[in-house]
Design a protein around this motif. Structure first.
Motif, mmCIF file in Angstrom:
data_model
loop_
_atom_site.group_PDB
_atom_site.id
_atom_site.type_symbol
_atom_site.label_atom_id
_atom_site.label_comp_id
_atom_site.label_asym_id
_atom_site.label_seq_id
_atom_site.Cartn_x
_atom_site.Cartn_y
_atom_site.Cartn_z
ATOM 1 N N GLU A 276 -7.063 2.543 3.080
ATOM 2 C CA GLU A 276 -6.651 1.623 1.924
ATOM 3 C C GLU A 276 -7.460 0.909 1.010
ATOM 4 O O GLU A 276 -7.232 0.663 -0.287
ATOM 5 N N ARG B 117 -4.625 1.382 6.700
ATOM 6 C CA ARG B 117 -3.276 1.452 6.723
ATOM 7 C C ARG B 117 -2.674 2.269 8.024
ATOM 8 O O ARG B 117 -2.831 3.436 7.752
ATOM 9 N N LEU C 26 -10.449 -1.399 5.221
ATOM 10 C CA LEU C 26 -8.907 -1.628 5.573
ATOM 11 C C LEU C 26 -8.328 -0.599 5.696
ATOM 12 O O LEU C 26 -8.154 0.482 4.851
ATOM 13 N N THR D 168 -2.480 -9.962 5.949
ATOM 14 C CA THR D 168 -3.161 -8.897 5.797
ATOM 15 C C THR D 168 -4.570 -8.994 5.885
ATOM 16 O O THR D 168 -5.282 -9.966 5.123
ATOM 17 N N TYR E 62 -1.945 -3.191 9.052
ATOM 18 C CA TYR E 62 -3.130 -3.067 8.528
ATOM 19 C C TYR E 62 -4.328 -3.435 9.608
ATOM 20 O O TYR E 62 -3.821 -4.520 10.475
#
Length: 325
Positions: free
Chosen positions: A69, A33, A31, A22, A99
């Motif tokens: 995220e 999702r 980041l 990730t 991600y």
């Protein structure tokens, strides 16, 4: 995280879902999702030869909608939990993954009334059409425009936006798609398989020609389109420039506009990247109002993306395909 992995050059038809690390957002980044990712011709086109910056396995995909995220250092414009849409940097690992990291200033906020799948259908094709019409050609009410490949993603968005802006819209499409393009707002549909679009366009405009052309097909088609443009008209192109050698004189005085949406990322032009987000906000407002459609036609799983890209490459697709992550 799970991602659709491209193992090498020209292996996009054989991509499989696998596990990779990730990514971690750096300063100014977030980041996301991903909940849905849009499919675009640029995916298979760049995958054929790859880009110098890629390391394999690579992850394709430039469009996505999802939930923030994590935010990196210095990010104040969005926060964890925000619903966002973005057009990503094709030189970095892309959106066919759980991600993705992207600069915070590149994202648009997705209204609660619009699904992630509909949101992911918009960026590459929608922003390209928007940029061509409003940022480059500055279309005006009362003008006439020829939009090629109106049943495709860019063409479909362009028809809607041009009609919304008060233009008379002529488009090219196969006969089987004439009902579709007219439902999007096209005033005239030309069957490019049966008719000469130059002759038909001049006939429709009583020999005057159009004020503007948006070509999404290729260099030869763009060059031929020059014969449809009236004095002081203009053409925007995304799939190769026209041969302008016969069009540079006082009797034509055309303007030419190259559309290269992803270039804003590749040259690290922050102002243009911010404009991608702004175009997104303006388009999602129109979508929320019901003024335009996202053109979403089909939702596939991540493992079904390779076959969907094949369909896209063979021009067996109308509207937009989106992968649910």
């Amino acid at each position: 995280m799970k991602a659709l992995l491209l193992e090498g050059k020209n292996q996009w038809q054989d991509m499989k879902v696998g596990e990779i690390d990730t990514p971690v957002p750096q300063k100014g980044e977030i980041l996301v999702r991903n909940k849905a990712a849009g499919l675009n011709p640029v995916d298979y086109k760049t995958a054929t030869n790859g880009l110098p910056a890629w390391e394999y396995p690579h992850v394709l995909g430039v469009d996505a909608a999802g939930i923030v995220e994590e935010v990196g250092e210095g990010v104040t414009t969005v926060q964890k939990g925000d619903r966002v849409v973005y057009h990503g940097n094709m030189s970095k690992k892309g959106t066919f993954a759980e991600y993705t990291v992207t600069p915070a200033h590149t994202v648009s906020i997705l209204p609660e009334t619009i699904s992630f799948e509909n949101g992911a259908a918009v960026p590459c094709a929608g922003y390209t059409a928007y940029q061509a019409l409003f940022r480059k050609m500055h279309i005006q009410p009362g003008q006439t425009i020829l939009i090629h490949a109106g049943a495709g993603g860019v063409g479909g968005f362009a028809i809607q936006l041009a009609k919304q802006a008060g233009l008379t819209v002529i488009t090219t499409a196969s006969a089987s798609n004439h009902a579709l393009v007219k439902s999007l707002g096209a005033d005239y549909a030309i069957d490019y398989k049966q008719d000469d679009f130059v002759e038909k366009t001049l006939e429709i405009t009583n020999g005057k020609g159009v004020h503007a052309v948006l070509d999404t097909v290729g260099r030869e088609n763009a060059t031929k389109s020059l014969d449809t443009i009236q004095f002081n008209g203009q053409i925007a192109f995304i799939a190769g420039p026209p041969d302008i050698s016969s069009a540079l004189d006082f009797t034509k005085s055309f303007s030419f506009h190259q559309i290269a949406l992803g270039g804003a990322h590749l040259v690290d032009n922050v102002e243009e990247q911010q404009d991608l987000a702004l175009m997104g906000q303006e388009m999602f407002q129109l979508i929320e109002e019901g003024s335009i459609s996202t053109l979403l036609e089909k939702v596939v799983s991540l493992k079904e993306v390779p076959q969907a890209l094949v369909d896209l490459s063979e021009r067996h697709v109308t509207g937009k395909i989106v992968a649910k992550i």
